[in-house]
Design an enzyme around this catalytic site. Structure first.
Site, PDB file in Angstrom:
ATOM      1  N   GLU A  58       0.825  -1.220   0.000  1.00 38.20           N
ATOM      2  CA  GLU A  58       0.000   0.000   0.000  1.00 38.20           C
ATOM      3  C   GLU A  58       0.853   1.262   0.000  1.00 38.20           C
ATOM      4  O   GLU A  58       0.509   2.249  -0.663  1.00 38.20           O
ATOM      5  CB  GLU A  58      -0.911   0.045   1.242  1.00 38.20           C
ATOM      6  CG  GLU A  58      -1.866  -1.116   1.402  1.00 38.20           C
ATOM      7  CD  GLU A  58      -1.302  -2.197   2.303  1.00 38.20           C
ATOM      8  OE1 GLU A  58      -0.124  -2.606   2.108  1.00 38.20           O
ATOM      9  OE2 GLU A  58      -2.023  -2.655   3.199  1.00 38.20           O
ATOM     10  N   CYS A  86      -2.557  -2.328   7.558  1.00 38.43           N
ATOM     11  CA  CYS A  86      -2.109  -2.188   8.951  1.00 38.43           C
ATOM     12  C   CYS A  86      -2.234  -0.720   9.380  1.00 38.43           C
ATOM     13  O   CYS A  86      -2.642   0.137   8.603  1.00 38.43           O
ATOM     14  CB  CYS A  86      -0.658  -2.661   9.072  1.00 38.43           C
ATOM     15  SG  CYS A  86       0.536  -1.520   8.329  1.00 38.43           S
ATOM     16  N   CYS A  89      -0.193   1.710   7.101  1.00 42.05           N
ATOM     17  CA  CYS A  89      -0.774   1.939   5.772  1.00 42.05           C
ATOM     18  C   CYS A  89      -2.087   2.711   5.879  1.00 42.05           C
ATOM     19  O   CYS A  89      -2.351   3.607   5.062  1.00 42.05           O
ATOM     20  CB  CYS A  89      -0.970   0.616   5.057  1.00 42.05           C
ATOM     21  SG  CYS A  89       0.613  -0.185   4.690  1.00 42.05           S
TER      22      CYS A  89
END
Lengths: 147, 147
Positions: A58, A86, A89
Site C-alpha cells: 500500500e 495495517c 498503511c
C-alpha cells in the site's frame, strides 16, 4: 453490456501482485490503485528485499499513484489490496484522502479495523472482495515457511 | 566528565533538520535515529517537495537507519523527532521494533497518543524534550503561510 470493471476485476490484479510477492519470498500482499477504471499503480510487498518495514504494498502504491497524478492527494482513487491494511498503511491512506479502500482478507491481529486507526472522513471502505483467495495465498506462504 | 550525549543534544540535531524543512517550505519536522550515541539517520519532512504524503521525517529516518544497519529491525535504536509521530509513523515504528522514541511537542489532533496507535510492546516513549522550540518553529511556519 455489463461493466467489466468490477471490484473483483481489480482485486484479481492485486492478487496477481500478491503472487509475485509470494514467488520472491515476501509475505504475499498485493495492491493496485485505480482512477476512472484505469490502474495507475501496481505494487507488492517488498519488506524483505528492501530490508525496510515501510515497504508494504500500500505504501508503495500511494507513492506511485501520487507520482502518476503529480499531486499528493488521491481524491477520486480507489485502492484494492488483498489484505486489510495495517496501522501504518491506514495512517498513510488517511493523509492521502483516498476516496475508497477495497480489501480482501481481514487481518484481525494487525489490521487497522481491529486497532482503530482513523481514516479520512471521506474515505469509503469495502471488505471481503476475493477474501478467500487472498487468505489461501497467505496460508500457503506461512505453511511453506514452516517447512 | 558529564555525558554530552543527552536527549537534548540529539533533539537539537532533530531541530536543525526541522529548520531545514522550514526553509524549504515544508511543515518543519525533523528527526534523527541514534544507536550507541551515534547518529545513523538525519531526515526532515519532504511531503511537498516529493508530492508524497508518506515522506514524513520519521518514515525516511526508519528507511535510512535500516539501510545503514543492513537489517529492517531497529532494536537498540532511539528515534528523536521534534513532533509527536502520526498514526502512519507510529505504525511504521511498531513494525521496526525500535527501542525508544523521544519526541518534542505533542500533536493533540493527529498524534499517535491521542489516536491510540499501538507501538511495539518493547518500545519506550519519552515526550517533551525541547518541546517549546519545536512548537515555536511550527507556529512560526503556519503564521508565515497565512501571510
Amino acid at each position: 453490456m455489463e461493466n467489466p470493471f468490477t471490484d473483483e476485476y481489480f482485486m484479481k490484479k492485486a492478487l496477481q501482485e500478491a503472487e509475485i510477492a509470494f514467488e520472491k519470498g515476501e509475505i504475499p500482499v498485493g495492491a493496485v490503485i485505480v482512477i476512472d477504471n484505469k490502474i495507475i499503480a501496481r505494487t507488492h510487498n517488498l519488506t524483505e528485499l528492501l530490508n525496510d518495514v515501510t515497504a508494504h504494498a500500500e505504501m508503495q502504491a500511494i507513492t506511485s499513484a501520487a507520482n502518476f497524478i503529480g499531486g499528493k492527494y488521491l481524491k477520486g482513487c480507489t485502492l484494492f489490496v488483498t489484505l486489510e491494511p495495517c496501522q501504518m498503511c491506514a495512517g498513510a491512506l488517511y493523509w492521502s484522502q483516498i476516496s475508497k479502500i477495497v480489501f480482501g482478507a481481514r487481518d484481525e491481529q494487525r489490521g487497522f479495523m481491529s486497532l482503530g486507526t482513523q481514516l479520512h472522513p471521506k474515505t469509503e471502505v469495502k471488505q471481503g472482495v476475493l477474501a478467500e483467495q487472498a487468505s489461501e495465498l497467505m496460508i500457503k506462504f506461512f505453511a511453506s515457511r514452516r517447512k
